[in-house]
Design a protein around this motif. Structure first.
Motif, mmCIF file in Angstrom:
data_model
loop_
_atom_site.group_PDB
_atom_site.id
_atom_site.type_symbol
_atom_site.label_atom_id
_atom_site.label_comp_id
_atom_site.label_asym_id
_atom_site.label_seq_id
_atom_site.Cartn_x
_atom_site.Cartn_y
_atom_site.Cartn_z
ATOM 1 N N ILE A 282 28.531 46.376 32.341
ATOM 2 C CA ILE A 282 29.469 47.478 32.163
ATOM 3 C C ILE A 282 30.678 47.321 33.070
ATOM 4 N N CYS A 283 30.475 46.814 34.270
ATOM 5 C CA CYS A 283 31.603 46.596 35.178
ATOM 6 C C CYS A 283 32.582 45.594 34.569
ATOM 7 N N ASP A 284 32.060 44.600 33.901
ATOM 8 C CA ASP A 284 32.895 43.603 33.228
ATOM 9 C C ASP A 284 33.757 44.269 32.156
ATOM 10 N N HIS A 285 33.177 45.215 31.410
ATOM 11 C CA HIS A 285 33.944 45.951 30.403
ATOM 12 C C HIS A 285 35.021 46.804 31.050
ATOM 13 N N ILE A 286 34.676 47.473 32.149
ATOM 14 C CA ILE A 286 35.641 48.319 32.839
ATOM 15 C C ILE A 286 36.829 47.490 33.313
ATOM 16 N N VAL A 287 36.534 46.348 33.917
ATOM 17 C CA VAL A 287 37.591 45.470 34.425
ATOM 18 C C VAL A 287 38.527 45.040 33.293
#
Length: 387
Positions: A282-287
């Motif tokens: 999910i952090c990858d998507h946020i970034v």
């Protein structure tokens, strides 16, 4: 990307600890893009050793950094001016989101801000508009949720008579009476109770997930706010549970605790329920979204939308009916005329149906597809995104 995210969080941690990041960057150019797209230029420039970037890229970061400082100084003067105007007119007001959150960062310019959001009571809205106009602010845009004003330097103020937004039925009524949750700051300037403000910040992020996306700076706000406030944890638990935002909060905090290698104990809350893989995914998507979904990688956003809790609706037909034909209780709180003339409710329903199929046609179709289908994306499971 995994290493870049780890490096970025380490840089953020260095800033918060007033230290300098001097380790080699895996991909300097891509890291620079990540920093700028996620609204971190004002924060990370001071923490990065200039030798880590080629001169050209470091100059880009430096230019962005000074833009943050310049805008922060101009916005600070406008905030002070608005306080003076509304205090003189005895208009109770609350500065929302960035205008308040930036005070909690080590230096205010580290938290960039687009417009200055200020809330006044609906009964004071006309008086507040007149006060701003008579003080030299130009009214440049009018919306249902806010009017936008601008000074000669181009600094914008969004004047809000309400903070309840119509984007997800499960939040209905949660923010219809914000003035019942205030703490006096000085004169007629107020702040929200910390439990209520955290709930509002999370709610605002959920709105942006619907409308575009959120970047690292957006979730960093939640971490900074949580670490700097003294909460009544029983009240906070009730607020977030009632608003269906508890898991969202736990997940955002888990991201930071994971990358900062910290632990945090808060009664009623569990920040250890998420695997490293879930956090990275999910952090990858946020970034890749960047602030408010404005980065170039917009093809990923639909995956996040499809993972929203709205998919858990059991009776989809009933959900659609409730979305279009909102209850008298809810509508009458927003429109006083319907409170006293309830026979106008069917006319509101007609207006709402037309509005959803014209002005909001794109987002209406998108949400309709999400409600009517239970499709899983290949790269992410529905349970991955904890809204």
């Amino acid at each position: 990307m995994k290493t870049m995210i780890e490096e970025t969080f380490l840089m953020i941690q260095k800033v918060l600890n007033e230290e300098v990041y001097d380790k080699p960057l895996t991909k300097p150019k891509e890291t620079l893009q990540l920093i700028i797209e996620n609204g971190l230029s004002g924060m990370l420039y001071e923490a990065i050793d200039a030798s880590l970037f080629e001169e050209h890229y470091h100059d880009l970061l430096k230019k962005s950094y000074f833009q943050y400082i310049s805008k922060d100084l101009k916005q600070f003067e406008v905030i002070k001016d608005v306080k003076d105007i509304f205090n003189h007119q005895e208009i109770k007001h609350v500065f929302l989101k960035g205008a308040h959150i930036k005070e909690l960062y080590p230096k205010s310019y580290m938290r960039g801000m687009g417009d200055i959001d200020v809330l006044v009571h609906q009964s004071d809205y006309i008086s507040a508009r007149k006060a701003l106009i008579s003080s030299g602010y130009k009214l440049i845009e009018k919306y249902y949720y806010h009017d936008t004003f601008q000074n000669e330097q181009g600094i914008k103020i969004e004047l809000h008579p309400r903070i309840q937004h119509d984007f997800e039925i499960k939040y209905k009524g949660m923010f219809l009476h914000p003035f019942n949750n205030l703490i006096q700051d000085k004169n007629y300037t107020y702040k929200f109770e910390p439990e209520y403000e955290l709930m509002y910040l999370l709610y605002h992020l959920a709105k942006h997930i619907y409308n575009g996306g959120i970047g690292l700076r957006s979730i960093l706000d939640i971490y900074i706010y949580t670490k700097t406030q003294d909460f009544n944890l029983d009240k906070l638990d009730k607020y977030l549970s009632d608003a269906s935002l508890k898991k969202f909060f736990e997940f955002i905090m888990s991201i930071h605790l994971h990358y900062f290698n910290e632990t945090l104990e808060m009664s009623h809350f569990n920040f250890k329920n998420f695997s490293d893989d879930e956090i990275f995914k999910i952090c990858d998507h946020i970034v890749h979204r960047g602030i408010h979904g404005r980065s170039q990688h917009n093809d990923l956003y639909q995956e996040i939308v499809n993972l929203h809790e709205m998919n858990k609706t059991k009776n989809k037909f009933k959900y659609l009916l409730k979305t279009i034909f909102r209850s008298y209780k809810l509508v009458s709180t927003e429109y006083r005329i319907i409170k006293y003339l309830p026979f106008l409710l069917p006319f509101y329903w007609m207006y709402r149906a037309i509005y959803l199929m014209t002005v909001k046609f794109g987002s209406s179709i998108r949400k309709l597809k999400v409600v009517l289908t239970q499709e899983e994306t290949q790269s992410i499971k529905r349970s991955d995104y904890y809204l």
